[in-house]
Design an enzyme around this catalytic site. Structure first.
Site, short mmCIF file in Angstrom:
data_model
loop_
_atom_site.label_atom_id
_atom_site.label_comp_id
_atom_site.label_asym_id
_atom_site.label_seq_id
_atom_site.Cartn_x
_atom_site.Cartn_y
_atom_site.Cartn_z
N ASN A 142 0.82 -1.21 0.00
CA ASN A 142 0.00 0.00 0.00
C ASN A 142 0.85 1.26 0.00
O ASN A 142 1.99 1.24 0.48
CB ASN A 142 -0.91 0.04 1.25
CG ASN A 142 -1.98 -1.02 1.23
OD1 ASN A 142 -2.75 -1.12 0.29
ND2 ASN A 142 -2.03 -1.83 2.28
N ASP A 180 11.74 2.73 4.74
CA ASP A 180 10.78 2.57 5.83
C ASP A 180 11.46 2.15 7.12
O ASP A 180 11.13 2.63 8.21
CB ASP A 180 9.69 1.58 5.45
CG ASP A 180 10.23 0.23 4.98
OD1 ASP A 180 11.44 0.13 4.65
OD2 ASP A 180 9.44 -0.74 4.92
N GLY A 216 16.16 -0.32 3.60
CA GLY A 216 14.90 0.24 3.12
C GLY A 216 14.56 1.54 3.82
O GLY A 216 14.80 1.70 5.03
N THR A 222 -9.62 -28.82 9.43
CA THR A 222 -8.56 -28.29 8.56
C THR A 222 -8.34 -26.80 8.77
O THR A 222 -7.21 -26.33 8.88
CB THR A 222 -8.91 -28.56 7.09
OG1 THR A 222 -8.98 -29.98 6.88
CG2 THR A 222 -7.86 -27.98 6.15
#
Length: 259
Positions: free
Chosen positions: A11, A110, A108, A187
């Protein structure tokens, strides 16, 4: 006002700040092909809903880990706000911290910005856990130096790989299991236990190893979309801060304005 833009792998987050107060926060799926015009049509409408005119924004800062997305975000800033944007880690918006790793340029944006904000908000040695497309663990020492970290597959990425590479396993939602039992009776429960509690065990184990390697008390700060979810299931986090990246960008923008 400041418009802070954080372009991640999944995003792009836009945050509007008036001083230190966040007036608005919006996100759109990351798509490097999205043009500056497309961003503008979407963003201008959201600003109008909040009663904010484009001319009220006098500073823009961009952080991105998707290089192809940067150009169109710069076009947005220049054409629709008539502002030359700051780029996190570049020029006046230089990180200003010691990045003590083998390849500092590979860090990075961020992660660098998170480190800056974490050190500004908390004293001592820190471990920042960011839940994004990947889950990252970043180590910041008591002087604010970035010392390295860990990159692990994000939980949704892990689930996508599990479902995508098996013939009969269904898609499930990531949530806290309803039962404390780690022995699933069907499951779906077995998948959720494996993904959720397996991820918690991974985080707890890695953080314990990091703390042992640091050799001093270290505070753990969690950020990112799933931080709150995992905070409910483990006591390893000392703080959850959803706005850590935005706050780091605001710090860089403030420093740049004073240069």
């Amino acid at each position: 006002m400041l418009l802070a833009i954080d372009a991640g792998n999944t995003n792009v987050v836009f945050a509007l700040l008036d001083g230190s107060a966040i007036r608005g926060r919006w996100r759109i799926a990351t798509d490097p092909r999205r043009t500056g015009d497309e961003y503008a049509v979407w963003l201008m409408q959201l600003l109008a809903i909040r009663g904010v005119e484009a001319k009220a924004i006098d500073q823009i800062i961009i952080s991105t880990v998707v290089p192809r997305a940067l150009h169109n975000l710069e076009i947005l800033a220049r054409h629709y706000f008539e502002i030359e944007p700051l780029i996190a880690g570049v020029g006046k918006a230089d990180y200003g911290i010691d990045i003590d790793v083998d390849e500092p340029r590979s860090l990075g944006a961020d992660r660098a910005v998170n480190s800056i904000a974490a050190h500004a908000k908390h004293a001592g040695d820190l471990i920042v856990v960011d839940f994004g497309t990947a889950t990252t663990f970043d180590v910041i020492d008591f002087n604010g130096a970035y010392k390295g970290g860990i990159i692990a597959p994000g939980i949704n990425l892990s689930l996508d790989a599990l479902v995508g590479n098996t013939a009969k396993l269904p898609r499930i939602a990531i949530q806290v299991p309803k039962s404390d039992s780690v022995v699933g009776r069907n499951t779906e429960d077995q998948m959720l236990i494996g993904v959720f509690w397996g991820y918690v065990a991974m985080m707890e184990g890695l953080i314990a190893r990091i703390r042992a390697e640091i050799g001093r008390p270290a505070k753990v700060i969690a950020t990112g979309g799933l931080a709150v979810l995992f905070h409910e299931a483990t006591n390893i986090f000392d703080a959850v801060d959803a706005d850590l990246t935005i706050d780091g960008l605001a710090i860089l923008a403030q420093r740049a304005a004073s240069k």
